[in-house]
Design a protein around this motif. Structure first.
Motif, PDB file in Angstrom:
ATOM      1  N   PHE A  44      40.674  39.992  41.669  1.00 15.35           N
ATOM      2  CA  PHE A  44      39.929  39.559  40.775  1.00 15.35           C
ATOM      3  C   PHE A  44      39.050  40.552  39.828  1.00 15.35           C
ATOM      4  O   PHE A  44      38.780  40.574  38.822  1.00 15.35           O
ATOM      5  N   ASN A  45      38.625  41.595  40.809  1.00 15.91           N
ATOM      6  CA  ASN A  45      37.913  42.804  40.170  1.00 15.91           C
ATOM      7  C   ASN A  45      38.718  43.693  39.192  1.00 15.91           C
ATOM      8  O   ASN A  45      38.206  44.004  38.039  1.00 15.91           O
ATOM      9  N   LYS A  46      39.886  43.540  39.490  1.00 19.63           N
ATOM     10  CA  LYS A  46      40.997  44.387  38.581  1.00 19.63           C
ATOM     11  C   LYS A  46      41.232  43.443  37.125  1.00 19.63           C
ATOM     12  O   LYS A  46      41.357  44.037  36.270  1.00 19.63           O
ATOM     13  N   LEU A  47      41.181  42.213  37.600  1.00 23.01           N
ATOM     14  CA  LEU A  47      41.729  41.176  36.323  1.00 23.01           C
ATOM     15  C   LEU A  47      40.357  40.916  35.489  1.00 23.01           C
ATOM     16  O   LEU A  47      40.657  40.755  34.307  1.00 23.01           O
ATOM     17  N   THR A  48      39.274  40.996  35.924  1.00 23.84           N
ATOM     18  CA  THR A  48      37.982  40.705  35.127  1.00 23.84           C
ATOM     19  C   THR A  48      36.946  41.806  35.191  1.00 23.84           C
ATOM     20  O   THR A  48      35.727  41.352  34.655  1.00 23.84           O
ATOM     21  N   ALA A  60      36.973  31.691  43.752  1.00 28.17           N
ATOM     22  CA  ALA A  60      38.392  32.101  43.930  1.00 28.17           C
ATOM     23  C   ALA A  60      38.224  32.846  45.339  1.00 28.17           C
ATOM     24  O   ALA A  60      39.209  32.788  46.227  1.00 28.17           O
ATOM     25  N   ALA A  61      37.107  33.569  45.933  1.00 31.72           N
ATOM     26  CA  ALA A  61      36.974  34.040  47.226  1.00 31.72           C
ATOM     27  C   ALA A  61      36.968  32.981  48.062  1.00 31.72           C
ATOM     28  O   ALA A  61      37.708  32.977  49.063  1.00 31.72           O
ATOM     29  N   ALA A  62      36.309  31.639  47.965  1.00 29.01           N
ATOM     30  CA  ALA A  62      36.161  30.680  48.845  1.00 29.01           C
ATOM     31  C   ALA A  62      37.587  30.249  49.055  1.00 29.01           C
ATOM     32  O   ALA A  62      37.833  30.044  50.104  1.00 29.01           O
ATOM     33  N   LEU A  63      38.268  29.993  47.970  1.00 31.30           N
ATOM     34  CA  LEU A  63      39.654  29.323  48.193  1.00 31.30           C
ATOM     35  C   LEU A  63      40.672  30.153  48.765  1.00 31.30           C
ATOM     36  O   LEU A  63      41.177  29.737  49.748  1.00 31.30           O
ATOM     37  N   ALA A  64      40.640  31.488  48.552  1.00 34.57           N
ATOM     38  CA  ALA A  64      41.393  32.588  49.055  1.00 34.57           C
ATOM     39  C   ALA A  64      41.136  32.514  50.707  1.00 34.57           C
ATOM     40  O   ALA A  64      41.975  32.381  51.523  1.00 34.57           O
ATOM     41  N   HIS A  65      40.050  32.385  50.890  1.00 37.59           N
ATOM     42  CA  HIS A  65      39.630  32.700  52.497  1.00 37.59           C
ATOM     43  C   HIS A  65      39.943  31.396  53.214  1.00 37.59           C
ATOM     44  O   HIS A  65      40.252  31.415  54.425  1.00 37.59           O
ATOM     45  N   ALA A  66      39.651  30.225  52.550  1.00 39.51           N
ATOM     46  CA  ALA A  66      39.792  29.027  53.178  1.00 39.51           C
ATOM     47  C   ALA A  66      41.385  28.707  53.420  1.00 39.51           C
ATOM     48  O   ALA A  66      41.777  28.295  54.510  1.00 39.51           O
TER      49      ALA A  66
END
Length: 252
Positions: A44-48, A60-66
């Motif tokens: 996400f850092n790279k893209l944004t 995004a972090a919440a979904l990825a970790h879940a």
């Protein structure tokens, strides 16, 4: 009472095949979890352009970790119990569901899995930083400790209710989903304040690879206290001494 059920175990456990297999399962589960969770933030850092701290980055972090935790718990459940977290292992130890010897092996495997995941991320992304957990500028270390205590309490309480309790019945089927959901929800709450670790291994890997240790103790003290409180409350109040029986690793 839980304290009477605590077991040290035998040194022979260090060489037992099933214990070593369980530790390996923890290593792989944590590697997968951290690679996906930490990697999502890096992507996400790279893209944004360092947008992982934005609302969209938090979601995004919440979904990825879940999602990743759901998978990591599921694939380890039949071998090690799918702890994927030193705090969960600590809570299981306090409740008498795992010996100290086995718990130590789990901790070693979990921490190594996180470090290896971060090293793989650093290599495969061409040297991008694996950012260590840090506090928001308006959050003190004690604010963060309370955050970690409360969030990890919720996580370990969920683990006990859905995976450990002998009376869990069919609800055990959804344990990995419930565990993933509570972590994702907690990240939405605490992610903007202290990163919402709830897992010393998740904090340890990035700290080692980036060699950044500022306030790192927060991510051990908070989760271990929260885990201990959840384990003791659930054991003392909801698991009666008459029905308590240590669960085999295949169940937890």
């Amino acid at each position: 009472m839980p304290i009477s059920q605590i077991a040290i175990g035998s040194p022979a456990e260090f060489g037992q095949a099933d214990t070593l297999k369980a530790a390996l399962a923890e290593f792989i589960s944590v590697l997968i979890f951290v690679f996906a969770g930490e990697g999502s933030g890096m992507a996400f850092n790279k893209l944004t352009d360092d947008g992982s701290t934005t609302p969209a980055g938090l979601v995004a972090a919440a979904l990825a970790h879940a999602f990743a935790l759901f998978v990591a718990v599921s694939i380890g459940a039949n071998i090690s119990g799918g702890h994927v977290n030193p705090a969960v292992t600590f809570g299981a130890f306090l409740g008498g569901h795992i010996t100290l010897i086995r718990g130590i092996l789990y901790w070693i495997a979990q921490l190594l899995g996180s470090v290896v995941a971060c090293l793989l991320l650093k290599f495969s992304t061409g040297g991008l930083t694996t950012s260590a957990f840090s506090l928001s500028s308006d959050v003190t270390v004690w604010n963060a400790v309370v955050f970690e205590i409360v969030m990890t309490f919720g996580l370990v309480y969920t683990v006990y209710a859905t995976a450990v309790d002998p009376k869990k019945g069919n609800i055990g089927i959804i344990a990995p989903i419930a565990i993933g959901f509570i972590v994702g929800a907690n990240i939405l709450v605490g992610g903007a304040f202290d990163g919402a670790s709830m897992n010393p291994a998740v904090s340890f890997g990035p700290a080692v690879v980036s060699w950044s240790w500022d306030n790192h103790w927060v991510y051990w003290v908070g989760p271990l206290i929260g885990s201990g409180i959840a384990a003791l409350i659930y054991e003392l109040i909801f698991i009666s001494p008459n029905t308590h029986e240590p669960l085999p690793a295949t169940d937890f």
